[in-house]
Scaffold this motif. Structure first.
Motif, PDB file in Angstrom:
ATOM      1  N   LYS A  76      -2.677 144.230  39.665  1.00 28.58           N
ATOM      2  CA  LYS A  76      -1.419 143.915  39.482  1.00 28.58           C
ATOM      3  C   LYS A  76      -0.348 143.850  40.719  1.00 28.58           C
ATOM      4  CE  LYS A  76      -0.469 145.614  35.239  1.00 28.58           C
ATOM      5  NZ  LYS A  76       0.185 146.382  34.046  1.00 28.58           N
TER       6      LYS A  76
ATOM      7  N   THR B 137      -4.909 147.774  37.727  1.00 28.31           N
ATOM      8  CA  THR B 137      -5.726 146.550  37.222  1.00 28.31           C
ATOM      9  C   THR B 137      -5.156 144.981  38.424  1.00 28.31           C
ATOM     10  OG1 THR B 137      -4.870 145.170  35.869  1.00 28.31           O
ATOM     11  CG2 THR B 137      -6.142 146.505  34.674  1.00 28.31           C
TER      12      THR B 137
ATOM     13  N   TYR C 210      -1.079 138.235  32.730  1.00 28.22           N
ATOM     14  CA  TYR C 210      -2.188 138.013  33.695  1.00 28.22           C
ATOM     15  C   TYR C 210      -4.341 137.823  32.638  1.00 28.22           C
ATOM     16  CZ  TYR C 210      -2.220 142.988  32.992  1.00 28.22           C
ATOM     17  OH  TYR C 210      -2.746 144.564  32.831  1.00 28.22           O
TER      18      TYR C 210
ATOM     19  N   TYR D  16     -10.035 136.890  37.835  1.00 28.60           N
ATOM     20  CA  TYR D  16      -8.439 137.978  37.909  1.00 28.60           C
ATOM     21  C   TYR D  16      -6.945 136.668  37.607  1.00 28.60           C
ATOM     22  CZ  TYR D  16      -9.517 142.784  37.255  1.00 28.60           C
ATOM     23  OH  TYR D  16      -9.995 143.931  37.741  1.00 28.60           O
TER      24      TYR D  16
ATOM     25  N   LYS E  41      -0.140 141.352  28.313  1.00 27.99           N
ATOM     26  CA  LYS E  41       1.291 140.939  29.184  1.00 27.99           C
ATOM     27  C   LYS E  41       1.724 142.114  30.462  1.00 27.99           C
ATOM     28  CE  LYS E  41       2.737 140.816  24.189  1.00 27.99           C
ATOM     29  NZ  LYS E  41       4.008 141.715  23.504  1.00 27.99           N
TER      30      LYS E  41
ATOM     31  N   TYR F 168      -3.500 135.007  37.350  1.00 28.22           N
ATOM     32  CA  TYR F 168      -2.086 135.864  37.444  1.00 28.22           C
ATOM     33  C   TYR F 168      -1.035 134.661  36.875  1.00 28.22           C
ATOM     34  CZ  TYR F 168      -4.282 140.274  38.902  1.00 28.22           C
ATOM     35  OH  TYR F 168      -4.714 140.721  39.621  1.00 28.22           O
TER      36      TYR F 168
ATOM     37  N   TYR G 103       3.451 133.933  37.851  1.00 30.29           N
ATOM     38  CA  TYR G 103       4.607 134.925  38.024  1.00 30.29           C
ATOM     39  C   TYR G 103       5.738 133.490  37.715  1.00 30.29           C
ATOM     40  CZ  TYR G 103       2.049 138.504  40.926  1.00 30.29           C
ATOM     41  OH  TYR G 103       0.969 139.354  40.926  1.00 30.29           O
TER      42      TYR G 103
ATOM     43  N   VAL H  87      -8.524 139.139  32.849  1.00 32.39           N
ATOM     44  CA  VAL H  87      -9.267 139.730  33.797  1.00 32.39           C
ATOM     45  C   VAL H  87     -10.486 139.222  33.734  1.00 32.39           C
ATOM     46  CG1 VAL H  87      -7.310 142.161  34.353  1.00 32.39           C
ATOM     47  CG2 VAL H  87     -10.080 141.653  32.508  1.00 32.39           C
TER      48      VAL H  87
END
Lengths: 115, 112
Positions: free
Chosen positions: B99, B97, A48, A31, A57, A33, A35, A50
């Motif tokens: 977040k 997931t 993000y 995972y 999105k 991400y 930001y 997986v």
């Protein structure tokens, strides 16, 4: 272990220019991400992933694109830079399951200014 | 609209004082985390609370998750200049997931 590495740390762009923010992690995390952090606004999720080949999105994806061709790398691309994209960008990663699933590891950030 | 509201946004106190930072929402979270961020660095996880009513202590820091899992607080006893930084709460909703939704942050300055 280097953890999460972001480059560049600082960049100034002109309106309309394009650039890619690089993010690499050496922890074999599935995972990842992206930001952005603006003063008084906390962190907003841009995109993000997986796992390799899978992206989705977040809250504020407009003006950005991502790809995930490998587990290690998750670059963020700005195609036509706008002043509203002036921000500090953070990449983060985590394990898929187990205790590590609760631990986000962040990079040191990339400060982008669009003039 | 901010899903997680932190208060206060800024706090400047003298060394030795106590303080509490609040993180409130109308939504239920499966877990809530607190991060601390120093200038030029990314956020670093301090704690994760999962169960409603849960209290966790980390030296002089006490974290509490509300009974309904909609709010949390961070209490610092006898603040030190080394506690200076930006404190962020982040909520995780089940089935998304992993977040996280972040609050706006609380900037704490502890003066010697």
């Amino acid at each position: 272990n280097a953890g999460v590495t972001q480059t560049p740390k600082f960049r100034i762009l002109k309106i309309g220019q394009s650039m890619t923010l690089q993010c690499a992690q050496d922890m074999n995390h599935n995972y990842m991400y992206w930001y952005r952090q603006d003063p008084g606004m906390g962190l907003k999720l841009i995109y993000y992933s997986v796992g390799a080949g899978i992206t989705d999105k977040g809250e504020v994806p407009n003006g950005y694109n991502v790809s995930r061709s490998t587990t290690e790398d998750f670059p963020l691309r700005l195609e036509l830079a706008a002043p509203s994209q002036t921000s500090v960008y953070f990449c983060a990663s985590r394990e898929e399951g187990g205790f590590g699933a609760n631990v986000l590891t962040f990079g040191a950030g990339s400060r982008l200014t669009v003039l | 609209t901010q899903l997680l509201e932190q208060s206060p946004q800024f706090l400047s106190i003298q060394e030795g004082e106590n303080l509490t930072v609040y993180c409130n929402s109308s939504s239920v979270f499966s877990s809530l985390q607190w991060y601390r961020q120093e200038p030029g660095e990314g956020p670093v996880l301090l704690v994760t609370v999962v169960t409603g009513g849960e209290v966790k202590k980390l030296k002089r820091l006490t974290f509490q998750f509300g009974d309904a899992r909609k709010d949390s607080s961070l209490h610092i006893t006898a603040a030190q200049p080394g506690d200076t930084g930006l404190y962020l709460c982040a909520g995780k909703k089940s089935g998304n997931t992993g977040k996280l939704i972040f609050g706006q942050g609380t900037t704490l300055q502890v003066k010697p």
